[in-house]
Design a protein around this motif. Structure first.
Motif, PDB file in Angstrom:
ATOM      1  N   PRO A 191       0.835  -1.205   0.000  1.00 22.30           N
ATOM      2  CA  PRO A 191       0.000   0.000   0.000  1.00 22.30           C
ATOM      3  C   PRO A 191       0.870   1.255   0.000  1.00 22.30           C
ATOM      4  CG  PRO A 191      -0.575  -1.457   1.832  1.00 22.30           C
ATOM      5  CD  PRO A 191       0.634  -2.026   1.188  1.00 22.30           C
ATOM      6  N   SER A 192       0.433   2.273  -0.706  1.00 20.70           N
ATOM      7  CA  SER A 192       1.191   3.520  -0.742  1.00 20.70           C
ATOM      8  C   SER A 192       0.222   4.678  -0.573  1.00 20.70           C
ATOM      9  CB  SER A 192       1.924   3.659  -2.076  1.00 20.70           C
ATOM     10  OG  SER A 192       0.986   3.908  -3.113  1.00 20.70           O
ATOM     11  N   VAL A 193       0.750   5.899  -0.693  1.00 17.35           N
ATOM     12  CA  VAL A 193      -0.126   7.062  -0.570  1.00 17.35           C
ATOM     13  C   VAL A 193      -1.190   7.076  -1.662  1.00 17.35           C
ATOM     14  CG1 VAL A 193       1.453   8.601   0.611  1.00 17.35           C
ATOM     15  CG2 VAL A 193       1.586   8.392  -1.867  1.00 17.35           C
ATOM     16  N   TRP A 194      -0.970   6.314  -2.726  1.00 16.74           N
ATOM     17  CA  TRP A 194      -1.911   6.337  -3.851  1.00 16.74           C
ATOM     18  C   TRP A 194      -3.053   5.350  -3.677  1.00 16.74           C
ATOM     19  CZ3 TRP A 194      -1.271  10.425  -6.794  1.00 16.74           C
ATOM     20  CH2 TRP A 194      -0.001  11.010  -6.849  1.00 16.74           C
ATOM     21  N   GLY A 195      -2.955   4.432  -2.685  1.00 15.62           N
ATOM     22  CA  GLY A 195      -4.052   3.500  -2.474  1.00 15.62           C
ATOM     23  C   GLY A 195      -3.547   2.153  -2.010  1.00 15.62           C
ATOM     24  N   GLU A 196      -4.498   1.278  -1.670  1.00 13.96           N
ATOM     25  CA  GLU A 196      -4.105  -0.030  -1.151  1.00 13.96           C
ATOM     26  C   GLU A 196      -4.418  -1.142  -2.137  1.00 13.96           C
ATOM     27  OE1 GLU A 196      -5.718  -0.539   2.730  1.00 13.96           O
ATOM     28  OE2 GLU A 196      -4.719   1.260   3.501  1.00 13.96           O
ATOM     29  N   LYS A 197      -5.697  -1.241  -2.539  1.00 11.21           N
ATOM     30  CA  LYS A 197      -6.069  -2.282  -3.502  1.00 11.21           C
ATOM     31  C   LYS A 197      -5.951  -1.697  -4.900  1.00 11.21           C
ATOM     32  CE  LYS A 197      -8.838  -5.752  -1.433  1.00 11.21           C
ATOM     33  NZ  LYS A 197     -10.144  -6.421  -1.382  1.00 11.21           N
ATOM     34  N   LEU A 198      -5.168  -2.371  -5.747  1.00 12.86           N
ATOM     35  CA  LEU A 198      -4.870  -1.767  -7.037  1.00 12.86           C
ATOM     36  C   LEU A 198      -5.072  -2.728  -8.209  1.00 12.86           C
ATOM     37  CD1 LEU A 198      -1.581  -0.061  -5.841  1.00 12.86           C
ATOM     38  CD2 LEU A 198      -3.721   1.128  -6.277  1.00 12.86           C
ATOM     39  N   PRO A 199      -6.312  -3.173  -8.476  1.00 13.67           N
ATOM     40  CA  PRO A 199      -6.491  -3.947  -9.696  1.00 13.67           C
ATOM     41  C   PRO A 199      -6.290  -3.061 -10.929  1.00 13.67           C
ATOM     42  CG  PRO A 199      -8.613  -3.516  -8.646  1.00 13.67           C
ATOM     43  CD  PRO A 199      -7.546  -3.015  -7.719  1.00 13.67           C
ATOM     44  N   PHE A 200      -6.086  -3.709 -12.099  1.00  7.33           N
ATOM     45  CA  PHE A 200      -5.811  -2.983 -13.340  1.00  7.33           C
ATOM     46  C   PHE A 200      -6.858  -1.905 -13.595  1.00  7.33           C
ATOM     47  CE2 PHE A 200      -5.750  -2.594 -18.031  1.00  7.33           C
ATOM     48  CZ  PHE A 200      -4.397  -2.390 -18.212  1.00  7.33           C
ATOM     49  N   ASN A 201      -6.380  -0.749 -14.035  1.00  8.12           N
ATOM     50  CA  ASN A 201      -7.240   0.392 -14.383  1.00  8.12           C
ATOM     51  C   ASN A 201      -7.926   1.065 -13.192  1.00  8.12           C
ATOM     52  OD1 ASN A 201      -8.177   2.328 -16.101  1.00  8.12           O
ATOM     53  ND2 ASN A 201      -9.352   0.979 -17.407  1.00  8.12           N
ATOM     54  N   THR A 202      -7.439   0.846 -11.968  1.00  9.36           N
ATOM     55  CA  THR A 202      -7.904   1.655 -10.842  1.00  9.36           C
ATOM     56  C   THR A 202      -7.404   3.073 -11.038  1.00  9.36           C
ATOM     57  OG1 THR A 202      -7.513  -0.239  -9.447  1.00  9.36           O
ATOM     58  CG2 THR A 202      -7.916   1.848  -8.327  1.00  9.36           C
ATOM     59  N   ILE A 203      -8.285   4.052 -10.820  1.00  7.31           N
ATOM     60  CA  ILE A 203      -7.830   5.441 -10.931  1.00  7.31           C
ATOM     61  C   ILE A 203      -7.492   5.933  -9.536  1.00  7.31           C
ATOM     62  CG2 ILE A 203      -8.490   7.784 -11.583  1.00  7.31           C
ATOM     63  CD1 ILE A 203     -10.529   5.751 -13.387  1.00  7.31           C
ATOM     64  N   CYS A 204      -6.213   6.199  -9.320  1.00  7.01           N
ATOM     65  CA  CYS A 204      -5.766   6.578  -7.985  1.00  7.01           C
ATOM     66  C   CYS A 204      -5.741   8.084  -7.806  1.00  7.01           C
ATOM     67  CB  CYS A 204      -4.380   6.023  -7.721  1.00  7.01           C
ATOM     68  SG  CYS A 204      -4.257   4.273  -8.044  1.00  7.01           S
ATOM     69  N   GLY A 205      -5.880   8.808  -8.884  1.00 11.92           N
ATOM     70  CA  GLY A 205      -5.873  10.263  -8.752  1.00 11.92           C
ATOM     71  C   GLY A 205      -6.160  10.899 -10.086  1.00 11.92           C
ATOM     72  N   GLU A 206      -6.872  12.032 -10.060  1.00 13.81           N
ATOM     73  CA  GLU A 206      -7.142  12.765 -11.296  1.00 13.81           C
ATOM     74  C   GLU A 206      -7.029  14.246 -10.970  1.00 13.81           C
ATOM     75  OE1 GLU A 206     -10.228  11.744 -14.558  1.00 13.81           O
ATOM     76  OE2 GLU A 206     -11.204  13.222 -13.268  1.00 13.81           O
ATOM     77  N   TYR A 207      -6.158  14.947 -11.703  1.00 10.21           N
ATOM     78  CA  TYR A 207      -5.877  16.343 -11.368  1.00 10.21           C
ATOM     79  C   TYR A 207      -5.961  17.188 -12.636  1.00 10.21           C
ATOM     80  CZ  TYR A 207      -4.004  13.607  -7.588  1.00 10.21           C
ATOM     81  OH  TYR A 207      -3.877  12.681  -6.585  1.00 10.21           O
ATOM     82  N   ALA A 208      -6.779  18.233 -12.594  1.00 10.19           N
ATOM     83  CA  ALA A 208      -6.941  19.094 -13.767  1.00 10.19           C
ATOM     84  C   ALA A 208      -5.879  20.175 -13.756  1.00 10.19           C
ATOM     85  CB  ALA A 208      -8.328  19.715 -13.765  1.00 10.19           C
ATOM     86  N   SER A 209      -5.447  20.577 -14.928  1.00 10.29           N
ATOM     87  CA  SER A 209      -4.523  21.708 -14.994  1.00 10.29           C
ATOM     88  C   SER A 209      -5.300  22.965 -14.638  1.00 10.29           C
ATOM     89  CB  SER A 209      -3.891  21.816 -16.376  1.00 10.29           C
ATOM     90  OG  SER A 209      -4.858  22.204 -17.316  1.00 10.29           O
ATOM     91  N   PRO A 210      -4.669  23.897 -13.900  1.00 13.06           N
ATOM     92  CA  PRO A 210      -5.431  25.008 -13.308  1.00 13.06           C
ATOM     93  C   PRO A 210      -6.115  25.923 -14.326  1.00 13.06           C
ATOM     94  CG  PRO A 210      -3.071  25.237 -12.900  1.00 13.06           C
ATOM     95  CD  PRO A 210      -3.279  23.882 -13.453  1.00 13.06           C
ATOM     96  N   SER A 211      -5.473  26.195 -15.460  1.00 20.40           N
ATOM     97  CA  SER A 211      -6.113  27.084 -16.422  1.00 20.40           C
ATOM     98  C   SER A 211      -6.360  26.393 -17.749  1.00 20.40           C
ATOM     99  CB  SER A 211      -5.278  28.345 -16.625  1.00 20.40           C
ATOM    100  OG  SER A 211      -5.066  28.980 -15.412  1.00 20.40           O
ATOM    101  N   GLY A 212      -6.655  25.123 -17.692  1.00 25.76           N
ATOM    102  CA  GLY A 212      -7.103  24.437 -18.888  1.00 25.76           C
ATOM    103  C   GLY A 212      -6.067  24.270 -19.977  1.00 25.76           C
TER     104      GLY A 212
END
Lengths: 414, 155
Positions: A191-212
């Motif tokens: 387990p890491s800061v990104w999550g514990e259970k990690l099957p394929f295609n788990t999205i651990c984070g999604e971040y938008a750029s501030p001004s597109g």
């Protein structure tokens, strides 16, 4: 505090470059369908081998340091893994390509070996990332696609040190962290800061750029606990998922397109402003721009014509003052760059020369030399001007806080 | 134009990427935004009568309306902004710009471009807009222009 090593490899843009483990050879693509391998002879690079198999322009190259395999991706929607094998007739070592079953219907845009070199990720314009692993029975590389929720072309990827997580930056203005766990290849990740259970295609984070802006480049810090991404709105963003906190630095310059971590608390990034910038910081004190690796006063290129500019490096001022120079020369010395007069090619000299070492956009930045884990001492850059430059990351020139404001003050006095 | 040129080909594309998936729309209601814009305009008139340009800019550039369907509020905000720009002496501009936050600088750049893009506005306040644009670029750099161009949350 060594000066940067500058190599003029070509008069055309270098699309991608990657060194081998001991940095005696470099694989580059010079805006063509072929990979060129250069060998180092003293202070010179000599072309030795050509890898031809792709039938459209190559987009990205990655040379695995331990297994000595090269993976390439191209606009022909294919990727190949190249391995040195003895020629059955002559016994010479030749690079033999192995096809990768990508199953994508758009160009492959970026490729990167995983840290263990048993997988690689191919980003593509088909709104997908192919995670490829070797299938010994078929003697080829098979892929599984990461698709959801990517909405546009993927422009770059980077592997987490645990060999499972993958960061991707794409033209839908988002940076994401996925799990690219392949059952037959990977052990269950801790387990890491990104999550514990990690099957394929788990999205651990999604971040938008501030001004597109499109996300041009992504990178995990050496520990993998921090993610940085640079986007086309001239920002660089550093994400601490545990915080959760995002530090955004808005640049006063043109956008950054490529970045590399040099330690847990510093990043080198470069792009359309033709010079590598250094950022440093941490979760507590935040992040800031500390300077540039390119010292305009040390570049003797344009000699005296620069003396009127106060010398203080400015993040914005250089392109501006180069344009200013052109007009001043036209005015005082009658030198013009009107159509028809000989103009300088990429990397050439002339009145339009920039004060930076790179004369055009830097498209690629890579760790070149490191001591210990994640402590990078030198980085290499390549760009549209056909130059390959190796920089010492400790050689930072501070960027003046006044920026363009101070520069323009100088101009109006003249 | 022939009829077939007006066919919306996106409706036949399963993978179509509508604007709404790319960037967030303004969560506020259009009528609320209009009321807010009117209140701001009144507050700004008050500020301007006291000669407080920096304060007036701060108000107009904070939480501007953006996205589709709120044109009335957007236009009113732009008009208010241009009033401020017009009443500022050119020597006062640089210190005012330096006191703005980066967010406000980016927003101001968006309005300057919007103003310059409107038909007919160039004749009325073109030189004022260009003057502010020059000074803003000196303070916030080309990066600010890049952000004004990339940001799809149009003001």
């Amino acid at each position: 505090m060594a000066a940067p090593e500058v190599f003029n490899l070509a008069q055309v843009p270098i699309t991608s470059h990657s060194f081998n483990a001991d940095r005696t050879r470099v694989a580059v693509s010079l805006t063509s369908n072929d990979v060129q391998i250069f060998d180092r002879h003293g202070n010179d690079w000599k072309p030795t081998e050509v890898l031809s198999e792709h039938d459209k322009q190559i987009t990205s190259i990655d040379w695995a340091p331990n297994s000595n395999r090269i993976v390439t991706s191209a606009q022909d929607r294919n990727a190949y893994v190249w391995q040195q094998t003895p020629d059955p007739q002559t016994g010479h070592l030749i690079w033999k390509p192995t096809l990768v079953l990508l199953r994508i219907n758009r160009a492959a845009t970026y490729v990167k070996w995983s840290p263990n070199e048993d997988k690689f990720a191919v980003a593509s314009g088909a709104r997908a990332i192919a995670i490829c692993s070797f299938d010994p029975e078929g003697d080829w590389w098979v892929s599984r696609l990461l698709k959801k929720p990517i909405r546009s072309t993927v422009l770059s990827v980077d592997w987490h040190p645990n060999n499972v997580l993958l960061a991707a930056g794409s033209a839908d203005m988002k940076a994401r962290v996925f799990s690219a766990y392949i059952k037959d290849v990977d052990k269950r990740p801790a387990p890491s800061v990104w999550g514990e259970k990690l099957p394929f295609n788990t999205i651990c984070g999604e971040y938008a750029s501030p001004s597109g802006g499109w996300v041009h480049s992504v990178g995990f810090s050496p520990s993998g606990d921090v993610l940085a991404f640079a986007s086309h709105d001239s920002t660089i963003n550093i994400v601490y998922p545990g915080g959760p906190a995002i530090h955004t630095i808005r640049m006063t310059t043109l956008p950054l397109v490529t970045l590399a971590w040099t330690s847990e608390e510093s990043i080198v990034a470069a792009g359309h402003d033709c010079q590598p910038f250094v950022f440093s910081g941490n979760a507590q004190s935040g992040w800031q721009l500390v300077g540039s690796l390119d010292d305009p006063n040390a570049n003797k290129a344009s000699g005296g014509s620069r003396s009127g500019f106060g010398g203080a490096p400015s993040p914005v001022g250089r392109l501006q003052s180069s344009a200013f120079n052109t007009f001043r020369n036209a005015d005082s010395r009658g030198i013009s760059s009107s159509p028809g007069s000989p103009i300088s090619g990429p990397g050439g000299s002339g009145e339009s020369e920039l004060f930076t070492i790179h004369q055009n956009t830097i498209t690629n930045i890579r760790a070149y030399e490191s001591v210990g884990a994640g402590q990078v001492t030198k980085v290499s850059t390549s760009g549209v001007d056909g130059k390959l430059v190796v920089w010492d990351v400790s050689n930072v020139t501070p960027v003046s806080a006044g920026g363009l404001a101070g520069k323009m003050g100088n101009l109006s006095l003249r | 134009m022939d009829a077939f040129r007006k066919i919306d080909i996106d409706q036949y594309d399963e993978d179509v990427l509508p604007d709404s998936e790319l960037f967030p729309t303004d969560p506020r209601d259009p009528s609320t935004l209009l009321t807010e814009a009117k209140q701001k305009a009144a507050a700004i008139r008050n500020n301007l009568s006291k000669g407080d340009v920096a304060g007036a800019l701060d108000i107009v550039l904070s939480d501007p309306p953006y996205g589709p369907g709120v044109d009335e509020a957007k236009n009113l905000t732009l008009q208010t902004l241009v009033t401020i720009l017009n009443t500022t002496k050119s020597t006062d501009i640089p210190p005012i710009l330096k006191s703005l936050s980066q967010d406000s600088q980016d927003t101001l750049m968006k309005y300057l471009y919007k103003g310059m893009a409107l038909p007919g506005w160039g004749d009325v306040s073109g030189s004022v807009l260009l003057g502010w644009h020059e000074k803003l670029t000196e303070v916030a750099g080309t990066g600010c222009i890049v952000r004004a161009m990339t940001d799809r949350r149009l003001v």
